[in-house]
Design a protein around this motif. Structure first.
Motif, PDB file in Angstrom:
ATOM      1  N   LEU A   1      85.340  10.036  41.227  1.00 43.01           N
ATOM      2  CA  LEU A   1      86.471   9.990  42.608  1.00 43.01           C
ATOM      3  C   LEU A   1      87.338   9.158  42.034  1.00 43.01           C
ATOM      4  O   LEU A   1      88.087   7.777  42.379  1.00 43.01           O
ATOM      5  CB  LEU A   1      86.255   9.664  43.949  1.00 43.01           C
ATOM      6  CG  LEU A   1      84.983   9.854  44.436  1.00 43.01           C
ATOM      7  CD1 LEU A   1      84.610   9.107  45.842  1.00 43.01           C
ATOM      8  CD2 LEU A   1      85.579  11.898  44.992  1.00 43.01           C
ATOM      9  N   GLN A   2      87.544   9.355  40.696  1.00 44.06           N
ATOM     10  CA  GLN A   2      88.808   8.072  39.937  1.00 44.06           C
ATOM     11  C   GLN A   2      89.946   8.851  39.803  1.00 44.06           C
ATOM     12  O   GLN A   2      90.018   9.837  40.493  1.00 44.06           O
ATOM     13  CB  GLN A   2      88.067   8.489  38.412  1.00 44.06           C
ATOM     14  CG  GLN A   2      86.530   8.168  37.798  1.00 44.06           C
ATOM     15  CD  GLN A   2      87.029   7.254  36.763  1.00 44.06           C
ATOM     16  OE1 GLN A   2      87.861   6.616  35.269  1.00 44.06           O
ATOM     17  NE2 GLN A   2      85.673   8.257  35.636  1.00 44.06           N
ATOM     18  N   VAL A   3      90.790   7.436  40.496  1.00 45.62           N
ATOM     19  CA  VAL A   3      92.084   7.874  41.126  1.00 45.62           C
ATOM     20  C   VAL A   3      92.789   6.902  40.303  1.00 45.62           C
ATOM     21  O   VAL A   3      93.017   5.789  40.365  1.00 45.62           O
ATOM     22  CB  VAL A   3      92.727   7.442  42.069  1.00 45.62           C
ATOM     23  CG1 VAL A   3      93.919   7.596  42.050  1.00 45.62           C
ATOM     24  CG2 VAL A   3      91.775   8.780  43.175  1.00 45.62           C
ATOM     25  N   ASN A   4      93.434   7.314  39.092  1.00 45.19           N
ATOM     26  CA  ASN A   4      95.412   7.051  38.369  1.00 45.19           C
ATOM     27  C   ASN A   4      96.192   6.924  39.097  1.00 45.19           C
ATOM     28  O   ASN A   4      96.402   7.452  40.064  1.00 45.19           O
ATOM     29  CB  ASN A   4      95.131   7.720  36.857  1.00 45.19           C
ATOM     30  CG  ASN A   4      96.108   7.030  36.016  1.00 45.19           C
ATOM     31  OD1 ASN A   4      97.404   7.068  36.604  1.00 45.19           O
ATOM     32  ND2 ASN A   4      95.537   6.259  35.431  1.00 45.19           N
ATOM     33  N   TRP A   5      96.863   5.147  38.853  1.00 44.51           N
ATOM     34  CA  TRP A   5      97.921   5.508  39.941  1.00 44.51           C
ATOM     35  C   TRP A   5      99.543   6.172  39.311  1.00 44.51           C
ATOM     36  O   TRP A   5     100.125   6.809  40.854  1.00 44.51           O
ATOM     37  CB  TRP A   5      98.358   3.691  39.605  1.00 44.51           C
ATOM     38  CG  TRP A   5      99.389   3.233  38.672  1.00 44.51           C
ATOM     39  CD1 TRP A   5      98.262   3.145  37.391  1.00 44.51           C
ATOM     40  CD2 TRP A   5     100.186   3.360  38.247  1.00 44.51           C
ATOM     41  NE1 TRP A   5      99.272   3.043  36.318  1.00 44.51           N
ATOM     42  CE2 TRP A   5     100.852   3.193  36.556  1.00 44.51           C
ATOM     43  CE3 TRP A   5     101.525   4.056  38.539  1.00 44.51           C
ATOM     44  CZ2 TRP A   5     101.813   2.834  36.022  1.00 44.51           C
ATOM     45  CZ3 TRP A   5     102.811   3.618  37.432  1.00 44.51           C
ATOM     46  CH2 TRP A   5     102.964   3.056  36.584  1.00 44.51           C
ATOM     47  N   LEU A   6      98.621   6.902  38.307  1.00 43.32           N
ATOM     48  CA  LEU A   6      99.902   7.432  37.807  1.00 43.32           C
ATOM     49  C   LEU A   6     100.127   8.826  38.190  1.00 43.32           C
ATOM     50  O   LEU A   6     101.102   9.856  38.514  1.00 43.32           O
ATOM     51  CB  LEU A   6     101.099   7.061  36.321  1.00 43.32           C
ATOM     52  CG  LEU A   6     101.434   8.218  35.915  1.00 43.32           C
ATOM     53  CD1 LEU A   6     102.724   8.283  36.602  1.00 43.32           C
ATOM     54  CD2 LEU A   6     101.886   8.132  34.060  1.00 43.32           C
ATOM     55  N   TYR A   7      98.542   9.517  37.473  1.00 42.43           N
ATOM     56  CA  TYR A   7      98.309  11.423  37.943  1.00 42.43           C
ATOM     57  C   TYR A   7      97.437  11.122  38.533  1.00 42.43           C
ATOM     58  O   TYR A   7      97.017  12.195  38.156  1.00 42.43           O
ATOM     59  CB  TYR A   7      98.327  11.652  36.247  1.00 42.43           C
ATOM     60  CG  TYR A   7      97.608  11.107  35.363  1.00 42.43           C
ATOM     61  CD1 TYR A   7      95.752  10.956  35.509  1.00 42.43           C
ATOM     62  CD2 TYR A   7      97.732   9.955  34.719  1.00 42.43           C
ATOM     63  CE1 TYR A   7      94.554   9.908  35.124  1.00 42.43           C
ATOM     64  CE2 TYR A   7      96.425   8.968  33.837  1.00 42.43           C
ATOM     65  CZ  TYR A   7      95.516   9.451  34.029  1.00 42.43           C
ATOM     66  OH  TYR A   7      94.762   8.841  33.209  1.00 42.43           O
ATOM     67  N   GLY A   8      96.936  10.724  39.579  1.00 46.56           N
ATOM     68  CA  GLY A   8      96.057  10.955  40.389  1.00 46.56           C
ATOM     69  C   GLY A   8      94.481  11.167  40.010  1.00 46.56           C
ATOM     70  O   GLY A   8      94.712  10.229  38.921  1.00 46.56           O
ATOM     71  N   SER A   9      94.263  12.162  40.937  1.00 50.24           N
ATOM     72  CA  SER A   9      92.420  11.682  40.758  1.00 50.24           C
ATOM     73  C   SER A   9      91.819  13.190  39.199  1.00 50.24           C
ATOM     74  O   SER A   9      92.894  14.454  39.435  1.00 50.24           O
ATOM     75  CB  SER A   9      91.757  12.791  42.003  1.00 50.24           C
ATOM     76  OG  SER A   9      92.475  13.561  42.573  1.00 50.24           O
ATOM     77  N   PHE A  10      91.494  12.660  38.915  1.00 57.24           N
ATOM     78  CA  PHE A  10      91.034  12.978  37.365  1.00 57.24           C
ATOM     79  C   PHE A  10      89.499  13.622  37.168  1.00 57.24           C
ATOM     80  O   PHE A  10      88.590  12.384  38.113  1.00 57.24           O
ATOM     81  CB  PHE A  10      90.889  13.151  36.440  1.00 57.24           C
ATOM     82  CG  PHE A  10      91.000  11.280  36.042  1.00 57.24           C
ATOM     83  CD1 PHE A  10      90.316  10.700  34.668  1.00 57.24           C
ATOM     84  CD2 PHE A  10      92.118  10.336  36.799  1.00 57.24           C
ATOM     85  CE1 PHE A  10      90.380   9.822  34.631  1.00 57.24           C
ATOM     86  CE2 PHE A  10      91.313   8.924  36.384  1.00 57.24           C
ATOM     87  CZ  PHE A  10      90.705   8.815  34.897  1.00 57.24           C
TER      88      PHE A  10
END
Length: 269
Positions: free
Chosen positions: A73-82
């Motif tokens: 459930l990693q979510v980056n503020w720029l490119y979303g979940s990955f």
């Protein structure tokens, strides 16, 4: 204030009357070529703006959730979940899908940055012109764009959950610039089903972008063409989606380069 100009020969002593047709005087709704180029550059700026300003991940967003959620459930503020390269791609549970939805739509500030960028673009382009380039017009555009992106995220999450398809971007289990670039492009058009092995067409983000653009246009003035607005939303999703996937794929390398340059600048005598 309107001015109507008409050149005609009027016999002396006669009275001439005529009317102005508003429909002939209104500016066309289509944008000139210059604004079309501006739209292309705007999409490019949205994708790479964070790189130009220092590119950093949100520490709170990248903190893995405990237990079974670790790495999934990693979510980056720029490119979303990955999904990181080293983490197995496993089907999401309903609870995990809900957590991803709330983080990507409400609690991670990337969507608000996206709203700000697109609102600024609309303000500069004065679109729609009936709202004007004023503070009130900016507020209307801001609310419209925020609602549009919340609707888009909601429809995407709901659609993928209904059919059990993958909504995260998985980093390529391959090496090399071109294989990884091709993977980032392809994943904007295909996704995995609930087996996480079989590919399916990436329908939900585009259907959601179309529907959200139509919904946002429905309360805009002058009755814009809803089909055109929906089409524009889907096309924007294609362009921005490819760029976002590419950043998600090469984020580790980009961070290393920026960190190396930062360390050189700090240690420079």
């Amino acid at each position: 204030m309107r001015e109507c100009w008409e050149v005609r020969a009027i016999p002396p002593g006669s009275i001439a009357s005529y009317s102005c047709d508003d429909s002939l005087m209104r500016a066309p709704r289509s944008w000139p070529i210059g604004w079309q180029r501006f739209n292309i550059w705007f999409i490019f700026v949205v994708v790479v703006s964070a790189v130009a300003t220092g590119y950093a991940q949100d520490p709170a967003s990248n903190t893995p959730a405990p237990g079974a959620d670790k790495g999934a459930l990693q979510v980056n503020w720029l490119y979303g979940s990955f999904v990181p390269k080293e983490v197995p791609l496993e089907a999401l549970t309903p609870a995990q899908r809900w957590k991803l939805y709330t983080r990507m739509t409400y609690t991670t500030y990337g969507i608000y940055i996206k709203t700000g960028f697109f609102t600024l673009r609309d303000q500069i382009a004065n679109s729609p012109p009936e709202w004007g380039q004023t503070a009130a017009g900016f507020g209307k555009r801001l609310g419209t764009r925020q609602a549009q992106f919340v609707i888009q995220n909601s429809l995407t999450a709901l659609g993928d959950a209904a059919v059990g398809w993958e909504l995260r971007y998985d980093r390529c289990r391959c090496d090399g610039l071109w294989p990884r670039t091709w993977h980032s492009i392809a994943r904007n058009f295909v996704t995995y089903d609930r087996t996480e092995k079989n590919l399916r067409p990436q329908l939900m983000p585009y259907a959601a972008a179309f529907g959200a653009a139509v919904a946002a246009a429905a309360w805009q003035p002058d009755n814009p063409n809803l089909l055109v607005k929906g089409y524009q939303g889907a096309i924007t999703q294609a362009g921005v989606g490819i760029g976002i996937n590419w950043l998600a794929e090469f984020a580790p390398e980009i961070k290393k380069v920026l960190r190396r340059n930062k360390d050189k600048a700090v240690n420079k005598p």
